[in-house]
Design a protein around this motif. Structure first.
Motif, PDB file in Angstrom:
ATOM      1  N   ARG A 232       0.803  -1.219   0.000  1.00  0.00           N
ATOM      2  CA  ARG A 232       0.000   0.000   0.000  1.00  0.00           C
ATOM      3  C   ARG A 232       0.843   1.280   0.000  1.00  0.00           C
ATOM      4  O   ARG A 232       0.292   2.370  -0.119  1.00  0.00           O
ATOM      5  CB  ARG A 232      -0.956   0.007   1.194  1.00  0.00           C
ATOM      6  N   TYR A 233       2.195   1.174   0.114  1.00  0.00           N
ATOM      7  CA  TYR A 233       3.033   2.369   0.247  1.00  0.00           C
ATOM      8  C   TYR A 233       3.883   2.629  -0.997  1.00  0.00           C
ATOM      9  O   TYR A 233       4.440   1.704  -1.588  1.00  0.00           O
ATOM     10  CB  TYR A 233       3.952   2.244   1.464  1.00  0.00           C
ATOM     11  N   VAL A 234       4.007   3.907  -1.375  1.00  0.00           N
ATOM     12  CA  VAL A 234       4.867   4.345  -2.471  1.00  0.00           C
ATOM     13  C   VAL A 234       5.895   5.316  -1.905  1.00  0.00           C
ATOM     14  O   VAL A 234       5.534   6.331  -1.288  1.00  0.00           O
ATOM     15  CB  VAL A 234       4.053   5.044  -3.581  1.00  0.00           C
ATOM     16  N   ARG A 253      -1.275   4.557  -0.326  1.00  0.00           N
ATOM     17  CA  ARG A 253      -2.196   4.535  -1.449  1.00  0.00           C
ATOM     18  C   ARG A 253      -3.633   4.252  -1.026  1.00  0.00           C
ATOM     19  O   ARG A 253      -4.578   4.669  -1.690  1.00  0.00           O
ATOM     20  CB  ARG A 253      -1.745   3.495  -2.474  1.00  0.00           C
ATOM     21  N   GLU A 254      -3.790   3.534   0.092  1.00  0.00           N
ATOM     22  CA  GLU A 254      -5.150   3.209   0.544  1.00  0.00           C
ATOM     23  C   GLU A 254      -5.841   4.428   1.127  1.00  0.00           C
ATOM     24  O   GLU A 254      -7.031   4.653   0.908  1.00  0.00           O
ATOM     25  CB  GLU A 254      -5.093   2.087   1.572  1.00  0.00           C
ATOM     26  N   GLY A 256      -4.519   7.687   0.827  1.00  0.00           N
ATOM     27  CA  GLY A 256      -4.213   8.903   0.097  1.00  0.00           C
ATOM     28  C   GLY A 256      -3.495   9.935   0.946  1.00  0.00           C
ATOM     29  O   GLY A 256      -3.624  11.140   0.703  1.00  0.00           O
TER      30      GLY A 256
END
Length: 336
Positions: A232-234, A253-254, A256
């Motif tokens: 879920r992480y960028v 990403r989940e 925002g």
């Protein structure tokens, strides 16, 4: 923002007047490589022999041995099963409430007395604190857990990841994890006889254990593994390097939203004691609410061919002066 590890905790926060926008749902994660089922019956049998366990169905409890965990309930259930002539062994893995985690005190003594009175001392093992809990999970056949009140317990996720059918009490967040009769069993504390019957059925039916346990592991791998949490992480940028690892700014990403992600140095991420300490710190840090203290969200892991195995912590991203820089300016007041 407040961290909710289960739907029930989310709803409790809302009942206290918190808006849904201020509550973040972040589940606990579990290392599904460390906690895995035995590869075959031979591995399980060899583990039982090495750990000094008999070649019978083993019911496991993991956690601190104290009244709040309702260990006496688990012991009573097991003793009732054995009185019916059903083969089995009860394995209790975890520290006591004595100094340094010693198994001592009036509560532990009462458990011992209960077992002696039943004449079943040879059928119950207390290990005390162990650094190799995963081996005991792999050697066991089912998991019994019946606290009166508990948040989402990591020990349950670990047992399910280990392919154990779990019989548990109805505690916070349990509906998020267990679908009764499909990947485990959920019963009210008042249903002690029913709890005993479900556990007895599992101890006598290897096919049932295998079916429920396989579904439990599959569901944990899909929703709660550290790898799933990692996806879920960028990473957006580098922040700093410290004694334990490096810190990056990341996008969740989940949700925002931005967070801080701290990678753990290899010398620490390979040490089971260090990882266990990180997990305990996460549980404590989640309870902290202070504008100058970043909250830790979870422990995760990312694997790929180029970077290898990377263990990390995700934390709240706070803007402002670092603690080191702040301390060089003037002494801090207690309320800071």
């Amino acid at each position: 923002r407040y961290i909710a590890t289960s739907r029930q905790i989310f709803e409790e926060f809302q009942e206290e007047g918190m808006s849904a926008e201020r509550i973040v749902r972040i589940p606990n994660g579990v290392d599904t490589e460390k906690f895995r089922p035995a590869a075959d019956p031979e591995e399980k049998a060899a583990l039982k022999a090495r750990l000094g366990l008999p070649p019978v169905p083993v019911a496991l409890f993991t956690g601190i041995v104290l009244a709040r965990k309702n260990v006496d309930f688990v012991v009573r259930v097991f003793l009732s099963i054995r009185r019916q002539g059903i083969p089995g062994h009860l394995l209790i893995v975890g520290p006591g409430e004595g100094p340094g985690g010693e198994l001592s005190g009036s509560y532990f003594d009462s458990l011992q007395a209960m077992i002696r009175e039943a004449g079943l001392e040879a059928d119950v093992t207390f290990t005390g604190r162990r650094p190799d809990v995963e081996d005991y999970v792999r050697a066991s056949d089912l998991f019994l857990f019946a606290p009166r009140k508990e948040g989402m317990p990591n020990v349950l996720l670990e047992a399910m990841a280990g392919g154990l059918p779990c019989v548990v009490s109805r505690i916070s967040g349990i509906e998020d994890v267990i679908e009764p009769g499909v990947n485990g069993y959920v019963l009210d504390i008042a249903q002690e006889d029913r709890f005993m019957q479900v556990a007895a059925d599992l101890m006598q039916d290897g096919d049932l254990r295998a079916r429920i346990g396989a579904k439990a592991r599959k569901d944990i791998q899909k929703r709660y593994s550290l790898d799933v949490i990692a996806d879920r992480y960028v990473v957006e940028g580098f922040i700093a390097r410290g004694g334990m690892g490096e810190v990056y700014r990341v996008l969740d990403r989940e949700l925002g939203e931005r967070a801080a992600l701290k990678t753990i140095l290899p010398r620490s991420d390979r040490d089971p004691l260090s990882l266990d300490r990180f997990r305990r710190e996460i549980q404590l840090a989640r309870k902290v609410s202070h504008p100058n203290v970043c909250r830790i969200f979870d422990l995760g892991r990312h694997d790929d061919e180029s970077s290898g195995n990377v263990v990390f912590l995700t934390m709240e991203l706070l803007q402002g002066t670092s603690l080191r820089a702040r301390l060089t300016q003037r002494p801090m007041e207690p309320d800071e």
